[in-house]
Design a protein around this motif. Structure first.
Motif, PDB file in Angstrom:
ATOM      1  N   GLU A  41       0.831  -1.222   0.000  1.00 53.15           N
ATOM      2  CA  GLU A  41       0.000   0.000   0.000  1.00 53.15           C
ATOM      3  C   GLU A  41       0.858   1.260   0.000  1.00 53.15           C
ATOM      4  OE1 GLU A  41      -2.458  -0.072   3.418  1.00 53.15           O
ATOM      5  OE2 GLU A  41      -4.145  -0.998   2.362  1.00 53.15           O
ATOM      6  N   GLY A  42       1.895   1.228   0.836  1.00 47.08           N
ATOM      7  CA  GLY A  42       2.805   2.379   0.911  1.00 47.08           C
ATOM      8  C   GLY A  42       3.497   2.610  -0.421  1.00 47.08           C
ATOM      9  N   ALA A  43       3.859   1.498  -1.085  1.00 44.87           N
ATOM     10  CA  ALA A  43       4.537   1.611  -2.384  1.00 44.87           C
ATOM     11  C   ALA A  43       3.600   2.223  -3.422  1.00 44.87           C
ATOM     12  CB  ALA A  43       5.005   0.232  -2.841  1.00 44.87           C
ATOM     13  N   ASP A  44       2.325   1.799  -3.398  1.00 45.34           N
ATOM     14  CA  ASP A  44       1.364   2.360  -4.359  1.00 45.34           C
ATOM     15  C   ASP A  44       1.253   3.876  -4.167  1.00 45.34           C
ATOM     16  OD1 ASP A  44       0.963  -0.148  -5.325  1.00 45.34           O
ATOM     17  OD2 ASP A  44      -0.965  -0.485  -4.305  1.00 45.34           O
ATOM     18  N   GLU A  45       1.186   4.258  -2.894  1.00 44.63           N
ATOM     19  CA  GLU A  45       1.057   5.695  -2.593  1.00 44.63           C
ATOM     20  C   GLU A  45       2.303   6.463  -3.046  1.00 44.63           C
ATOM     21  OE1 GLU A  45       0.413   7.797   1.524  1.00 44.63           O
ATOM     22  OE2 GLU A  45      -0.982   6.123   1.285  1.00 44.63           O
ATOM     23  N   LEU A  46       3.456   5.896  -2.735  1.00 43.28           N
ATOM     24  CA  LEU A  46       4.713   6.559  -3.094  1.00 43.28           C
ATOM     25  C   LEU A  46       4.830   6.707  -4.627  1.00 43.28           C
ATOM     26  CD1 LEU A  46       8.170   5.976  -1.517  1.00 43.28           C
ATOM     27  CD2 LEU A  46       7.957   5.839  -3.971  1.00 43.28           C
ATOM     28  N   LEU A  47       4.497   5.632  -5.337  1.00 42.78           N
ATOM     29  CA  LEU A  47       4.649   5.677  -6.806  1.00 42.78           C
ATOM     30  C   LEU A  47       3.615   6.606  -7.438  1.00 42.78           C
ATOM     31  CD1 LEU A  47       5.498   1.922  -7.413  1.00 42.78           C
ATOM     32  CD2 LEU A  47       7.064   3.877  -7.491  1.00 42.78           C
ATOM     33  N   ALA A  48       2.431   6.682  -6.831  1.00 43.81           N
ATOM     34  CA  ALA A  48       1.415   7.617  -7.346  1.00 43.81           C
ATOM     35  C   ALA A  48       1.912   9.056  -7.182  1.00 43.81           C
ATOM     36  CB  ALA A  48       0.087   7.411  -6.614  1.00 43.81           C
ATOM     37  N   ARG A  49       2.559   9.318  -6.046  1.00 44.72           N
ATOM     38  CA  ARG A  49       3.101  10.670  -5.830  1.00 44.72           C
ATOM     39  C   ARG A  49       4.247  10.965  -6.806  1.00 44.72           C
ATOM     40  NH1 ARG A  49       1.816  15.798  -4.508  1.00 44.72           N
ATOM     41  NH2 ARG A  49       3.478  16.838  -3.358  1.00 44.72           N
ATOM     42  N   VAL A  50       5.069   9.972  -7.079  1.00 53.41           N
ATOM     43  CA  VAL A  50       6.142  10.172  -8.065  1.00 53.41           C
ATOM     44  C   VAL A  50       5.525  10.574  -9.402  1.00 53.41           C
ATOM     45  CG1 VAL A  50       7.939   9.008  -9.431  1.00 53.41           C
ATOM     46  CG2 VAL A  50       7.814   8.640  -6.953  1.00 53.41           C
ATOM     47  N   ARG A  51       4.482   9.850  -9.814  1.00 48.58           N
ATOM     48  CA  ARG A  51       3.858  10.163 -11.113  1.00 48.58           C
ATOM     49  C   ARG A  51       3.260  11.560 -11.113  1.00 48.58           C
ATOM     50  NH1 ARG A  51       2.997   4.625 -11.027  1.00 48.58           N
ATOM     51  NH2 ARG A  51       1.080   4.807  -9.825  1.00 48.58           N
ATOM     52  N   GLU A  52       2.597  11.907  -9.997  1.00 44.96           N
ATOM     53  CA  GLU A  52       1.994  13.243  -9.917  1.00 44.96           C
ATOM     54  C   GLU A  52       3.072  14.328  -9.992  1.00 44.96           C
ATOM     55  OE1 GLU A  52      -1.509  15.218  -7.359  1.00 44.96           O
ATOM     56  OE2 GLU A  52       0.090  14.362  -6.133  1.00 44.96           O
ATOM     57  N   LEU A  53       4.153  14.149  -9.208  1.00 42.17           N
ATOM     58  CA  LEU A  53       5.209  15.168  -9.210  1.00 42.17           C
ATOM     59  C   LEU A  53       5.926  15.229 -10.559  1.00 42.17           C
ATOM     60  CD1 LEU A  53       6.653  14.689  -5.609  1.00 42.17           C
ATOM     61  CD2 LEU A  53       5.475  16.707  -6.464  1.00 42.17           C
ATOM     62  N   GLN A  54       6.054  14.084 -11.214  1.00 45.48           N
ATOM     63  CA  GLN A  54       6.666  14.122 -12.551  1.00 45.48           C
ATOM     64  C   GLN A  54       5.771  14.904 -13.512  1.00 45.48           C
ATOM     65  OE1 GLN A  54       7.459   9.920 -13.288  1.00 45.48           O
ATOM     66  NE2 GLN A  54       9.633  10.214 -12.808  1.00 45.48           N
ATOM     67  N   SER A  55       4.461  14.772 -13.351  1.00 45.58           N
ATOM     68  CA  SER A  55       3.556  15.524 -14.242  1.00 45.58           C
ATOM     69  C   SER A  55       3.635  17.024 -13.941  1.00 45.58           C
ATOM     70  CB  SER A  55       2.120  15.001 -14.139  1.00 45.58           C
ATOM     71  OG  SER A  55       1.514  15.484 -12.952  1.00 45.58           O
ATOM     72  N   TRP A  56       4.117  17.367 -12.728  1.00 48.97           N
ATOM     73  CA  TRP A  56       4.338  18.781 -12.380  1.00 48.97           C
ATOM     74  C   TRP A  56       5.776  19.208 -12.700  1.00 48.97           C
ATOM     75  CZ3 TRP A  56       1.920  18.845  -6.733  1.00 48.97           C
ATOM     76  CH2 TRP A  56       0.537  18.615  -6.839  1.00 48.97           C
ATOM     77  N   ALA A  57       6.515  18.319 -13.363  1.00 46.25           N
ATOM     78  CA  ALA A  57       7.902  18.590 -13.774  1.00 46.25           C
ATOM     79  C   ALA A  57       8.862  18.708 -12.596  1.00 46.25           C
ATOM     80  CB  ALA A  57       7.999  19.830 -14.663  1.00 46.25           C
ATOM     81  N   TYR A  58       8.529  18.065 -11.471  1.00 46.62           N
ATOM     82  CA  TYR A  58       9.467  18.033 -10.340  1.00 46.62           C
ATOM     83  C   TYR A  58      10.487  16.940 -10.615  1.00 46.62           C
ATOM     84  CZ  TYR A  58      10.781  19.008  -5.482  1.00 46.62           C
ATOM     85  OH  TYR A  58      11.443  19.422  -4.345  1.00 46.62           O
ATOM     86  N   PRO A  59      11.766  17.198 -10.407  1.00 46.11           N
ATOM     87  CA  PRO A  59      12.775  16.179 -10.729  1.00 46.11           C
ATOM     88  C   PRO A  59      12.790  15.046  -9.688  1.00 46.11           C
ATOM     89  CG  PRO A  59      13.781  18.344 -10.381  1.00 46.11           C
ATOM     90  CD  PRO A  59      12.363  18.457  -9.952  1.00 46.11           C
TER      91      PRO A  59
END
Ligand SMILES: Cc1cc2nc3c(=O)[nH]c(=O)nc-3n(C[C@H](O)[C@H](O)[C@H](O)COP(=O)(O)OP(=O)(O)OC[C@H]3O[C@@H](n4cnc5c(N)ncnc54)[C@H](O)[C@@H]3O)c2cc1C
Length: 380
Positions: free
Chosen positions: A99-117
């Motif tokens: 569950e924690g991994a799903d949350e972490l990876l979802a945040r990575v995708r969101e931040l990548q869509s905001w162009a955060y490195p």
């Protein structure tokens, strides 16, 4: 009193926020007095974990504000003459459960869509990046490239040194009791003076940068803010050998107890912040010696070389926290010469707040990026 001309601006509070505003104003040769009830930089700014980031910031406009400010840190460091403990290297974290991994990876995708490195790592990359960290189960991990940390008390000192050299008046151990209001002939309510433990100070503008104590000062101007504070504590160890090969800040799994943040200061000491899901999201563990012991023992599981290190000090304080988690910035509409500057993430935001507050106060501009953060939002 200062010998400068121009409107007299009094900044209440010499934590990182008040100090960086004073520094920016001094570069414009403004007529500024800064006062602090105690010694500058010894309240939340000293306790702070001081991670400069946009990683954990929501909503999008607030993320963007932090991102912009993180990008401004190197310039502030240069203007201050360096040597304020800025440490770059990014942030590393991992998750221990599916569950924690799903949350972490979802945040990575969101931040990548905001162009955060930011990018996801597998366990092999994680271990190669930080061989001294013993992570246990790694279901997923992430690494941001641009985050860093800084030493806020050194920033405060550098800002105030530069500001006083440029003619800013600094009054330490001077407590502001509140503002005295007056009506103008046109019926406007304005601050006329500040009442302090050292007497009344006449002023044209007052900046409230008093951290957790801003609420009670605002009340003296009849302004009710939904601004509170949460308890905060950080553990600082004796100096030790370099702990991290790459990252500046390392966060243990948010899906395990306790949650810990690690950073190593330039002098080699480790700073550890521990929190628990039992507590408020932003409150720290560390009120008692027993909680400090629990956090430190848990830290040794992830960083085994801490076994050879002792705790130098535990810093405890109050973290300013507006009710909605967003900064309170800008002039009040009801008392138009009263400027608010209080927030969590005052370390990430310091360079931007210093520049933007100076532009709004000295030039009378209204920066539209700050519109979501006006104090009036609490009156609605
Ligand atoms: C445990 C912890 C971890 C944190 N981690 C981070 C992080 O990783 N990244 C990040 O960006 N932020 C973090 N923060 C938040 C950040 O540290 C604060 O937002 C920032 O330090 C606030 O600075 P400040 O100048 O507003 O307040 P403070 O540093 O609290 O300074 C306020 C000053 O006002 C003075 N004052 C108060 N009342 C009066 C009065 N009546 N008269 C005169 N002077 C007065 C005080 O003496 C004090 O010096 C953390 C905070 C804590 C506690």
């Amino acid at each position: 009193m200062t010998s400068k001309s121009g409107p007299h601006i009094v900044i209440v509070g010499a934590g990182i926020v008040g100090a960086v505003i004073a520094f920016n104003m001094s570069r414009r040769n403004a007529n500024v007095t800064v006062l602090d009830a105690e010694d500058p930089g010894q309240a939340a700014s000293r306790v702070s974990f001081a991670w400069m980031n946009g990683r954990d910031k929501n909503p999008r406009h607030y993320h963007d504000l932090n991102r912009r400010s993180v990008d401004m840190w190197s310039r502030l460091e240069r203007l201050l003459g360096g040597d304020v403990g800025v440490t770059w290297g990014g942030e590393l974290r991992w998750a221990a459960t599916r569950e924690g991994a799903d949350e972490l990876l979802a945040r990575v995708r969101e931040l990548q869509s905001w162009a955060y490195p930011i990018r996801a790592l597998d366990e092999g990359e994680f271990r190669e990046m930080e061989p001294n960290v013993e992570p246990g189960t790694v279901m997923a991990a992430s690494y941001t490239a641009i985050d860093g940390h800084v030493d806020p008390p050194r920033v405060v000192r550098a800002c105030l040194d530069r500001a006083t050299e440029a003619g800013v008046t600094l009054r330490t151990n001077t407590k502001a009791w509140g503002v005295k209001l007056a009506q103008t002939p046109s019926g406007q309510t304005r601050v006329e003076s500040l009442e302090t433990s050292a007497g009344e100070i006449q002023c044209d503008v007052v900046v409230l940068a008093a951290g957790a104590d801003t609420t009670e000062l605002a009340a003296t101007a009849g302004i009710e803010m939904q601004h509170h504070w949460t308890f905060g504590a950080t553990i600082v160890t004796e100096a030790t050998l370099p702990m991290f090969r790459t990252a500046a800040a390392v966060h243990t799994p948010r899906d395990a107890e306790p949650m810990m943040n690690f950073r190593q200061l330039p002098d080699g000491s480790m700073m550890i912040h521990g929190s628990s899901h039992d507590a408020n999201d932003t409150a720290s563990m560390g009120r008692t010696d027993e909680e400090v012991r629990q956090v430190f023992e848990a830290a040794k599981v992830y960083l085994p070389s801490l076994e050879r290190v002792t705790i130098k000090e535990v810093r405890r304080g109050r973290r300013p926290m507006p009710a909605d988690g967003l900064p309170i910035l800008g002039f009040s509409q009801s008392v138009p010469n009263l400027y608010f500057a209080t927030m969590h993430s005052g370390v990430s935001l310091a360079p931007l707040v210093g520049e933007f507050a100076t532009t709004e106060i000295l030039d009378g501009a209204r920066i539209d990026l700050l519109e979501p953060y006006r104090v009036e939002r609490f009156a609605k």
